[in-house]
Design a protein around this motif. Structure first.
Motif, PDB file in Angstrom:
ATOM      1  N   GLY A   1      13.795   4.795 -15.919  1.00  0.00           N
ATOM      2  CA  GLY A   1      12.632   5.341 -15.459  1.00  0.00           C
ATOM      3  C   GLY A   1      11.972   4.759 -14.092  1.00  0.00           C
ATOM      4  N   CYS A   2      11.159   5.344 -13.256  1.00  0.00           N
ATOM      5  CA  CYS A   2      10.757   4.513 -12.165  1.00  0.00           C
ATOM      6  C   CYS A   2       9.697   3.674 -12.397  1.00  0.00           C
ATOM      7  CB  CYS A   2      10.096   5.726 -11.469  1.00  0.00           C
ATOM      8  SG  CYS A   2      11.383   7.020 -10.661  1.00  0.00           S
ATOM      9  N   VAL A   3       8.937   3.701 -13.266  1.00  0.00           N
ATOM     10  CA  VAL A   3       7.860   2.659 -13.441  1.00  0.00           C
ATOM     11  C   VAL A   3       8.634   1.190 -13.593  1.00  0.00           C
ATOM     12  CG1 VAL A   3       5.937   1.983 -15.036  1.00  0.00           C
ATOM     13  CG2 VAL A   3       6.169   4.293 -14.298  1.00  0.00           C
ATOM     14  N   GLU A   4       9.541   1.288 -14.542  1.00  0.00           N
ATOM     15  CA  GLU A   4      10.058   0.157 -14.635  1.00  0.00           C
ATOM     16  C   GLU A   4      10.885  -0.325 -13.464  1.00  0.00           C
ATOM     17  OE1 GLU A   4      11.610  -3.493 -16.334  1.00  0.00           O
ATOM     18  OE2 GLU A   4       9.911  -1.858 -17.207  1.00  0.00           O
ATOM     19  N   LYS A   5      11.493   0.433 -12.711  1.00  0.00           N
ATOM     20  CA  LYS A   5      12.072  -0.092 -11.358  1.00  0.00           C
ATOM     21  C   LYS A   5      11.109  -0.715 -10.467  1.00  0.00           C
ATOM     22  CE  LYS A   5      16.621   0.747 -11.730  1.00  0.00           C
ATOM     23  NZ  LYS A   5      17.163   1.892 -10.789  1.00  0.00           N
TER      24      LYS A   5
ATOM     25  N   ARG B   1      -2.221  -7.718 -12.824  1.00  0.00           N
ATOM     26  CA  ARG B   1      -0.781  -7.356 -12.509  1.00  0.00           C
ATOM     27  C   ARG B   1      -0.502  -6.376 -13.633  1.00  0.00           C
ATOM     28  NH1 ARG B   1      -1.101 -11.837 -15.652  1.00  0.00           N
ATOM     29  NH2 ARG B   1       0.509 -12.309 -17.321  1.00  0.00           N
ATOM     30  N   ASP B   2      -0.843  -6.338 -14.962  1.00  0.00           N
ATOM     31  CA  ASP B   2      -0.440  -5.315 -15.927  1.00  0.00           C
ATOM     32  C   ASP B   2      -1.318  -4.104 -15.838  1.00  0.00           C
ATOM     33  OD1 ASP B   2       1.052  -7.235 -17.271  1.00  0.00           O
ATOM     34  OD2 ASP B   2      -0.683  -8.093 -18.648  1.00  0.00           O
ATOM     35  N   LYS B   3      -2.174  -4.310 -15.328  1.00  0.00           N
ATOM     36  CA  LYS B   3      -3.286  -3.078 -14.959  1.00  0.00           C
ATOM     37  C   LYS B   3      -2.969  -2.122 -14.023  1.00  0.00           C
ATOM     38  CE  LYS B   3      -7.945  -1.366 -14.297  1.00  0.00           C
ATOM     39  NZ  LYS B   3      -8.088  -0.691 -15.436  1.00  0.00           N
ATOM     40  N   VAL B   4      -2.120  -2.799 -12.846  1.00  0.00           N
ATOM     41  CA  VAL B   4      -1.612  -2.387 -11.770  1.00  0.00           C
ATOM     42  C   VAL B   4      -0.463  -1.095 -12.432  1.00  0.00           C
ATOM     43  CG1 VAL B   4      -0.120  -2.176  -9.764  1.00  0.00           C
ATOM     44  CG2 VAL B   4      -2.101  -3.903 -10.015  1.00  0.00           C
ATOM     45  N   MET B   5       0.432  -2.012 -13.198  1.00  0.00           N
ATOM     46  CA  MET B   5       1.687  -1.074 -13.762  1.00  0.00           C
ATOM     47  C   MET B   5       1.274   0.004 -14.594  1.00  0.00           C
ATOM     48  SD  MET B   5       3.935  -2.390 -12.081  1.00  0.00           S
ATOM     49  CE  MET B   5       4.969  -0.875 -12.868  1.00  0.00           C
ATOM     50  N   SER B   6       0.064  -0.234 -15.382  1.00  0.00           N
ATOM     51  CA  SER B   6      -0.485   1.037 -16.026  1.00  0.00           C
ATOM     52  C   SER B   6      -0.962   2.025 -15.241  1.00  0.00           C
ATOM     53  CB  SER B   6      -1.657   0.224 -17.204  1.00  0.00           C
ATOM     54  OG  SER B   6      -2.311   1.326 -17.731  1.00  0.00           O
ATOM     55  N   GLU B   7      -1.544   1.661 -14.222  1.00  0.00           N
ATOM     56  CA  GLU B   7      -1.798   2.932 -13.172  1.00  0.00           C
ATOM     57  C   GLU B   7      -0.815   3.482 -12.684  1.00  0.00           C
ATOM     58  OE1 GLU B   7      -4.200   0.525 -10.690  1.00  0.00           O
ATOM     59  OE2 GLU B   7      -5.886   0.031 -11.722  1.00  0.00           O
TER      60      GLU B   7
ATOM     61  N   GLY C   1      -6.452  -2.860  -8.998  1.00  0.00           N
ATOM     62  CA  GLY C   1      -4.981  -2.938  -8.564  1.00  0.00           C
ATOM     63  C   GLY C   1      -4.648  -2.253  -7.160  1.00  0.00           C
ATOM     64  N   SER C   2      -5.137  -1.120  -6.929  1.00  0.00           N
ATOM     65  CA  SER C   2      -4.926  -0.438  -5.717  1.00  0.00           C
ATOM     66  C   SER C   2      -5.811  -0.965  -4.436  1.00  0.00           C
ATOM     67  CB  SER C   2      -5.271   1.031  -5.677  1.00  0.00           C
ATOM     68  OG  SER C   2      -6.675   1.281  -6.092  1.00  0.00           O
ATOM     69  N   LEU C   3      -6.574  -1.603  -4.630  1.00  0.00           N
ATOM     70  CA  LEU C   3      -7.654  -2.432  -3.488  1.00  0.00           C
ATOM     71  C   LEU C   3      -6.956  -3.626  -3.135  1.00  0.00           C
ATOM     72  CD1 LEU C   3     -11.206  -1.870  -4.768  1.00  0.00           C
ATOM     73  CD2 LEU C   3      -9.982  -0.665  -2.940  1.00  0.00           C
ATOM     74  N   LEU C   4      -6.093  -4.117  -4.043  1.00  0.00           N
ATOM     75  CA  LEU C   4      -5.478  -5.397  -3.335  1.00  0.00           C
ATOM     76  C   LEU C   4      -4.856  -5.488  -2.167  1.00  0.00           C
ATOM     77  CD1 LEU C   4      -4.250  -7.150  -6.690  1.00  0.00           C
ATOM     78  CD2 LEU C   4      -5.860  -7.862  -5.521  1.00  0.00           C
ATOM     79  N   PRO C   5      -3.757  -4.545  -1.767  1.00  0.00           N
ATOM     80  CA  PRO C   5      -3.140  -4.305  -0.710  1.00  0.00           C
ATOM     81  C   PRO C   5      -4.357  -4.286   0.626  1.00  0.00           C
ATOM     82  CG  PRO C   5      -2.058  -2.890  -2.189  1.00  0.00           C
ATOM     83  CD  PRO C   5      -3.386  -3.452  -2.736  1.00  0.00           C
TER      84      PRO C   5
ATOM     85  N   GLN D   1       0.876  -1.400   0.115  1.00  0.00           N
ATOM     86  CA  GLN D   1       0.144   0.011   0.027  1.00  0.00           C
ATOM     87  C   GLN D   1       0.955   1.333   0.200  1.00  0.00           C
ATOM     88  OE1 GLN D   1      -3.198   0.380  -0.702  1.00  0.00           O
ATOM     89  NE2 GLN D   1      -3.626   2.403  -0.012  1.00  0.00           N
ATOM     90  N   LEU D   2       1.879   1.398   0.611  1.00  0.00           N
ATOM     91  CA  LEU D   2       2.736   2.413   0.922  1.00  0.00           C
ATOM     92  C   LEU D   2       3.351   2.753  -0.758  1.00  0.00           C
ATOM     93  CD1 LEU D   2       4.493   1.707   4.454  1.00  0.00           C
ATOM     94  CD2 LEU D   2       2.924   3.596   3.876  1.00  0.00           C
ATOM     95  N   VAL D   3       3.875   1.710  -1.164  1.00  0.00           N
ATOM     96  CA  VAL D   3       4.454   1.815  -2.523  1.00  0.00           C
ATOM     97  C   VAL D   3       3.208   2.166  -3.337  1.00  0.00           C
ATOM     98  CG1 VAL D   3       5.584   0.419  -4.599  1.00  0.00           C
ATOM     99  CG2 VAL D   3       6.205  -0.131  -2.114  1.00  0.00           C
ATOM    100  N   LEU D   4       2.270   1.635  -3.471  1.00  0.00           N
ATOM    101  CA  LEU D   4       1.378   1.908  -4.552  1.00  0.00           C
ATOM    102  C   LEU D   4       0.686   3.280  -4.306  1.00  0.00           C
ATOM    103  CD1 LEU D   4      -0.725  -1.392  -5.140  1.00  0.00           C
ATOM    104  CD2 LEU D   4       1.103  -0.298  -6.479  1.00  0.00           C
ATOM    105  N   SER D   5       0.733   3.759  -3.041  1.00  0.00           N
ATOM    106  CA  SER D   5       0.074   5.212  -2.574  1.00  0.00           C
ATOM    107  C   SER D   5       1.003   6.180  -2.832  1.00  0.00           C
ATOM    108  CB  SER D   5      -0.040   5.324  -0.976  1.00  0.00           C
ATOM    109  OG  SER D   5       1.244   5.083  -0.350  1.00  0.00           O
TER     110      SER D   5
END
Length: 238
Positions: free
Chosen positions: A190-194, A108-114, A50-54, A36-40
């Protein structure tokens, strides 16, 4: 006496498993909070699958801890209703965990898209929102990255220009190090890939932990059913 001794062994194993459940619950909560901290830091615009999974992981961890408490009370008091409740709730938790695992794989792909979409949106507010600037700077420093896809993304941000990136992009962060920078002095990835690499790296750890938790839960359900059968049959379990 053989049955009585066998049930004593079942009770002992249940106590051990209940301790394991508590540890698993704390682990799930920790994993959920970390995710949640990472995605937030990157997903800020509304609730998405994707954001609701945590949140689901944290809720399952808290519920598992509560179920472990119920199981401990039922085992200690040899209470038929509590043990049945424990077995039923533990089965429900397993179903939720399976559903969460499937959802995590599907989205999983939708999370990275978000993450990519929201990161780029936050970059637009970097010079006008101090809170957003602080969050992006911390993210870039922690993941040793710059921009969404790469450092050139910052050239499109009004007020920065082609010859400037945030100081947090620098390998050695100092005041104004991002002004008239040299490519060798900044992080170019880029940060998204990291972030994606970090998530993929930890997926195996989470999967292994999930398998371990599932095995413990199945064993707990079996032992609980054995104890329920014994209590229902009227045997005295010490």
């Amino acid at each position: 006496m053989a049955v009585e001794g066998g049930m004593r062994c079942v009770k002992f194993l249940l106590y051990v498993l209940l301790l394991a459940f508590c540890a698993c619950a704390i682990g799930l909560i920790a994993v959920g909070v970390g995710a949640q901290l990472v995605l937030s830091q990157t997903i800020t615009h509304g609730a998405t699958p994707g954001s609701l999974l945590p949140v689901v992981i944290i809720a399952v961890g808290a519920f598992l801890f509560l179920v472990a408490f119920v199981g401990c009370c039922g085992t200690c008091k040899e209470n038929y209703c509590l043990m049945v409740t424990f077995a039923v709730f533990l089965s429900l938790i397993m179903l939720v965990e399976v559903a969460a695992a499937i959802a995590g794989y599907v989205f999983r792909d939708k999370v990275m898209s978000e993450v990519n979409k929201d990161f780029q949106q936050q970059m637009q507010s970097y010079l006008t929102d101090n809170h957003t600037a602080f969050a992006l700077d911390k993210l870039q420093e922690d993941y040793k990255c710059c921009g969404a896809a790469n450092y050139t993304d910052w050239a499109a941000i009004p007020g920065l220009g082609k010859d400037r990136v945030p100081d947090s992009c620098c390998v050695n962060v100092t005041a104004h190090c991002g002004v008239a920078f040299n490519v060798t002095d900044i992080y170019v990835e880029g940060c998204v890939e990291k972030i994606g690499l970090w998530l993929r790296k930890n997926v195996l750890v989470v999967a292994a932990a999930a398998l371990g938790i599932a095995f413990v839960e199945i064993l707990g359900i079996v032992l609980a059913c054995c104890l329920v059968k014994s209590i229902r049959s009227g045997y005295e379990v010490m």
